[in-house]
Enzyme design. Structure first.
Site, short mmCIF file in Angstrom:
data_model
loop_
_atom_site.label_atom_id
_atom_site.label_comp_id
_atom_site.label_asym_id
_atom_site.label_seq_id
_atom_site.Cartn_x
_atom_site.Cartn_y
_atom_site.Cartn_z
N HIS A 97 0.81 12.74 9.09
CA HIS A 97 2.00 13.38 8.51
C HIS A 97 2.43 14.54 9.40
O HIS A 97 1.60 15.30 9.92
CB HIS A 97 1.71 13.92 7.11
CG HIS A 97 1.60 12.87 6.06
ND1 HIS A 97 2.67 12.11 5.65
CD2 HIS A 97 0.53 12.43 5.34
CE1 HIS A 97 2.27 11.25 4.73
NE2 HIS A 97 0.99 11.43 4.51
N ASP B 207 -7.62 4.10 6.55
CA ASP B 207 -6.41 4.56 5.85
C ASP B 207 -5.81 5.74 6.61
O ASP B 207 -5.35 6.73 6.01
CB ASP B 207 -6.71 4.93 4.40
CG ASP B 207 -5.44 5.08 3.55
OD1 ASP B 207 -4.35 4.74 4.06
OD2 ASP B 207 -5.52 5.55 2.41
N ASP C 171 0.82 -1.21 0.00
CA ASP C 171 0.00 0.00 0.00
C ASP C 171 0.85 1.26 0.00
O ASP C 171 1.85 1.36 0.71
CB ASP C 171 -0.93 0.03 1.20
CG ASP C 171 -1.89 1.21 1.13
OD1 ASP C 171 -2.71 1.23 0.21
OD2 ASP C 171 -1.76 2.11 1.97
N ASN D 40 -4.61 9.72 -1.58
CA ASN D 40 -4.40 8.80 -2.70
C ASN D 40 -5.05 7.47 -2.35
O ASN D 40 -4.63 6.83 -1.38
CB ASN D 40 -2.91 8.62 -2.94
CG ASN D 40 -2.62 7.82 -4.20
OD1 ASN D 40 -3.53 7.43 -4.94
ND2 ASN D 40 -1.36 7.53 -4.43
#
Length: 446
Positions: free
Chosen positions: A307, A303, A149, A276
């Site tokens: 960050h 998901d 992934d 994405n």
């Protein structure tokens, strides 16, 4: 003793938890309670089996500035999760049995959720040579889900070999469906009128759909299991529906953000909305709603992609892909799917607990390692208590995650996680009668 909870929307009952197990369920459960049993009034709350997230990025090792297994576990517990599957795109990549064992050990040390490592399909995610699939599957970490992934296993021969090899271990390949020749690493906006107007590189629908179709045929040929990660297009949904109708071993997931957001969110160039695969247009979102409701899409997976600010705070095309999801998944699903009448709470239990546990084979694990068993006597006491009417206004600064790339900041949803129990131990609580057995501070958060 949890009294008067609505058991996954199936009726009001009591739950007796003794140690790490659900000892009794139903009107007579109170009679079985030993003297001195702590009693929690759960009137107005929905009891769900502990949630299972099939798709998270915990960043450790390598990017502890964005997240650690400990901070991610704390966010997961606050979101009602009792088990998560940690993706392999760490630094170094989880592509050996030793590295998988290390992730599992970090999860045990955190002690808040069961952390199951996902093994890489290819060494170093390079897409050239198979990783140690068998060794990871046979290791103490018992890896059953494999994924590159973040990258697509785009080589058809490699994908075929992985599916054939994993049949012996009942493993599943979770595919990031993105044909790199149709949507390369710069593609960041659903291809259409808006991408042209904003001047953003387009991510066309066939880039997803052709890979799903190819993998369906490879699964048919090999008898292997394929899981479609974060499906986003109506065409992708139709391929999954076609494959299932023919008995092909294909399952699929959808993220909360693809259920709730459209490509219109990109109009302001806010990089928090850069993900994405990208956010899609209204007709695709509607198709995702329908597919989750009718069972074509098996599960909701976050998901969760934390960050650090120095990776996200850039011009849109230069920012990192991904957004947070663990703490907000249930409120978003409650708002978008339950309050609209598309799903009931029993359906939520299916798509956020039993289905992901089944796909990952967590429902076959022994003792309290087993997940997705439901709210029945003898099952491990993995529980999530939700107030379906409570309004939750998201504040990105009030997160247990180490990162702050939260797309829901300032938005209000209905459906608050009031408590989470993993194997009978309170890992998160907002209830006075059920104090958390872990330190609730955010000292690990940035």
């Amino acid at each position: 003793m949890i009294q008067g909870a609505d058991l996954a929307g199936g009726g009001v009952a009591d739950l007796l938890v003794v140690g790490d197990t659900i000892a009794a369920v139903g009107p007579g459960a109170a009679a079985d309670a030993p003297a001195g049993t702590q009693r929690v009034d759960a009137a107005g709350l929905v009891a769900l089996p502990g949630l299972v997230d099939f798709h998270v990025h915990l960043r450790e090792p390598g990017r502890e500035d964005a997240e650690t297994v400990a901070t991610g576990s704390r966010a997961a517990a606050a979101g009602g999760f009792t088990a998560v599957l940690a993706m392999a795109n760490t630094t170094p990549v989880t592509d050996t049995a030793e590295k998988a064992a290390h992730i599992a050990a970090l999860g045990r040390a955190a002690g808040l959720v069961d952390v199951h490592p996902v093994g890489a399909v290819s060494k170093g995610l390079a897409g050239e040579e198979l990783a140690e699939l068998g060794l990871m599957a046979r290791s103490a970490a018992r890896v059953r889900v494999f994924s590159d992934d973040g990258k697509c296993v785009h080589d058809a021969r490699l994908m075929r070999r992985a599916l054939e090899y994993l049949r012996a271990h009942d493993g599943v390949v979770s595919q990031h469906s993105q044909d790199p020749r149709l949507a390369d690493g710069t593609a960041c906006c659903h291809e259409g009128e808006l991408s042209g107007r904003l001047g953003l590189p387009g991510w066309p629908e066939p880039a997803e759909e052709t890979i799903i179709a190819r993998d369906a045929m490879l699964a048919k040929h090999t008898g292997g299991r394929v899981h479609v990660a974060h499906v986003t297009t109506a065409g992708g949904v139709e391929v999954v529906r076609w494959a299932k109708a023919r008995g092909i071993r294909m399952t699929a997931e959808v993220t909360p953000h693809h259920l709730a957001l459209t490509t219109d969110a990109l109009a302001g160039y806010d990089p928090v909305f850069k993900v994405n695969p990208p956010l899609r247009s209204d007709e695709h979102v509607t198709a995702l709603h329908e597919a989750l409701a009718d069972g074509t899409i098996d599960a909701v997976a976050t998901d969760h992609a934390p960050h650090a600010a120095h990776d996200k705070d850039h011009a849109f095309v230069d920012a990192a892909f991904g957004m947070l999801g663990l703490e907000t998944a249930l409120p978003v699903v409650s708002e978008v799917m339950v309050r609209s009448g598309l799903l009931g709470w029993q359906d939520v239990a299916r798509v956020m607990s039993s289905a992901p546990a089944r796909i990952a084979r967590l429902d076959e694990l022994p003792g309290t390692s087993r997940h997705g068993a439901g709210l029945v006597a003898g099952a491990p006491a993995h529980l999530t208590l939700v107030d379906p009417s409570a309004a939750v206004t998201v504040d990105r600064e009030e997160s247990y995650s180490r990162s702050r790339n939260n797309p829901w900041h300032g938005q209000t949803f209905h459906g608050q996680v009031r408590a989470t129990l993993r194997a009978g131990r309170v890992t998160h609580s907002l209830l006075d009668a059920l104090p958390a057995s872990v330190d609730p501070t955010r000292e690990d958060a940035a």
